[in-house]
Design an enzyme around this catalytic site. Structure first.
Site, short mmCIF file in Angstrom:
data_model
loop_
_atom_site.label_atom_id
_atom_site.label_comp_id
_atom_site.label_asym_id
_atom_site.label_seq_id
_atom_site.Cartn_x
_atom_site.Cartn_y
_atom_site.Cartn_z
N GLY A 13 0.82 -1.21 0.00
CA GLY A 13 0.00 0.00 0.00
C GLY A 13 0.85 1.26 0.00
O GLY A 13 2.09 1.20 0.01
N ALA B 227 -0.01 -2.58 8.92
CA ALA B 227 -0.70 -1.55 8.13
C ALA B 227 -1.86 -2.10 7.31
O ALA B 227 -2.59 -1.33 6.68
CB ALA B 227 0.31 -0.87 7.19
N LYS C 155 -10.34 -0.29 4.51
CA LYS C 155 -10.56 1.04 5.07
C LYS C 155 -11.55 1.92 4.31
O LYS C 155 -11.74 3.08 4.68
CB LYS C 155 -9.22 1.78 5.20
N LYS D 81 -10.78 7.88 12.59
CA LYS D 81 -12.15 7.36 12.63
C LYS D 81 -12.38 6.37 13.77
O LYS D 81 -13.51 5.97 14.04
CB LYS D 81 -12.49 6.73 11.27
#
Length: 338
Positions: free
Chosen positions: A13, A85, A89, A131
């Site tokens: 990512g 990680a 999402k 969040k």
């Protein structure tokens, strides 16, 4: 850094690639980096990027899913540090596919904890999100659960020399799915849809996110949630920095979205300290002496009732600053669409 081997879940990512690049640049003593992810095409593409291709002796591409505890445990053999990680999402996708998000974000975190405990890992740093503070969507709720699992793992380590910590930060400038690349694509059409003209978000660059993880790797005692002191931006300012003359219709907030993001809630203030560069949310069960910790980091408690909210932040990124940041961190050829 004394660590010789690092495993990065979700290593293909945006964060993973930049983190691994920094390790290769700045820490020649690291002998092995395992990129653990589920997409063989992304691994193939990453392996053929010139800056990674010249480090074939150090890099190991390991296909696997954090949902698969046995596979993850095999990948963690001989690993000193896990940087976790991997996550699902995308907020709308999580709302529509809740169990898939739960399996990856919550059960995946449990598998990371178990693999670290079983394989003699020395350090685990997990990535969180704004969040996760007072969550109103499933993604945020799963990351809050993940944070709790990682922090509580320090109570399970027994005599093992391992510690677990979390870094929590806001929207990464230019990462996949963020608003800036979306606006840059839409600007040529002359219309930039705005969810709400009052909406704000925290802003952090990819390198600042990497810096936080490196800091936690070096300094965490175990159980902390590290929170950076970063500026906010207004969504309307982002639109104006990219396409000032574009139409900006207000389309309404999407399901599961907040008007402002929060990284430290009012309730968190009772266990939050200010360490200068970062805030630290302390664990409810302390695995070490808090007074010793405060003295070591020259820290102080924040005021009761303190909260860290993107809408009430004291530091803001202007339209002109946004343009410079986009050019520096997203696209060096960026030009304002008049």
């Amino acid at each position: 850094m004394n660590y010789k081997s690092i495993l990065v879940t979700g290593g293909t990512g945006s964060f993973g690639k930049r983190f691994i690049s920094r390790i290769l640049e700045d820490y020649p003593g690291v002998e092995r980096i395992v990129i653990f992810s589920r997409d063989e095409l992304k691994q193939f593409e990453m392996a053929n990027i010139p800056e990674f291709k010249k480090h074939t002796k150090k890099l190991r591409f390991f296909i696997g899913n954090v949902r698969d505890g046995e596979r993850l445990r095999r990948a963690c053999e001989g690993i000193d540090v896990i940087v976790h990680a991997a996550a699902l999402k995308q907020v709308p996708a999580a709302e529509y596919n809740p169990m898939e998000c739960i399996k990856t974000n919550i059960l995946g975190a449990e598998n990371v904890v178990n693999a670290a405990l079983d394989c003699g890992v020395k350090k685990v740093v997990a990535l969180s999100t704004d969040k996760a503070a007072a969550p109103i969507n499933l993604y945020g709720a799963t990351k809050l659960c993940s944070d709790k699992l990682i922090v509580a793992a320090n109570n399970m380590r027994g005599n093992r020399e391992v510690d677990f910590s979390v870094v929590r930060y806001g929207n990464v400038m230019g990462s996949r799915g963020s608003v800036i690349p979306f606006f840059m694509k839409k600007a040529s059409e002359g219309v930039l849809p705005i969810t709400d003209s009052d909406m704000t978000r925290f802003n952090i660059t990819l390198d600042q996110g990497v810096d936080m993880v490196l800091y936690a790797m070096e300094h965490a005692w175990g159980g902390e949630i590290f929170v950076p002191k970063i500026p906010s931006y207004k969504i309307l300012d982002v639109a104006n920095s990219i396409g000032p003359n574009a139409e900006k219709p207000v389309i309404g907030i999407r399901p599961g979205e907040k008007l402002h993001e929060e990284m430290i809630t009012e309730t968190d203030s009772f266990s939050t300290i200010d360490c200068g560069k970062y805030y630290v949310i302390l664990p409810s069960v302390l695995p070490w002496d808090v007074n010793e910790y405060m003295k070591h980091f020259n820290a102080k408690y924040v005021e009761k009732g303190f909260k860290y909210n993107s809408g009430t932040n004291t530091e803001w990124v202007t339209v002109e600053e946004l343009r410079e940041l986009i050019k520096e961190h997203v696209d060096p050829n960026f030009k304002v669409v008049e």
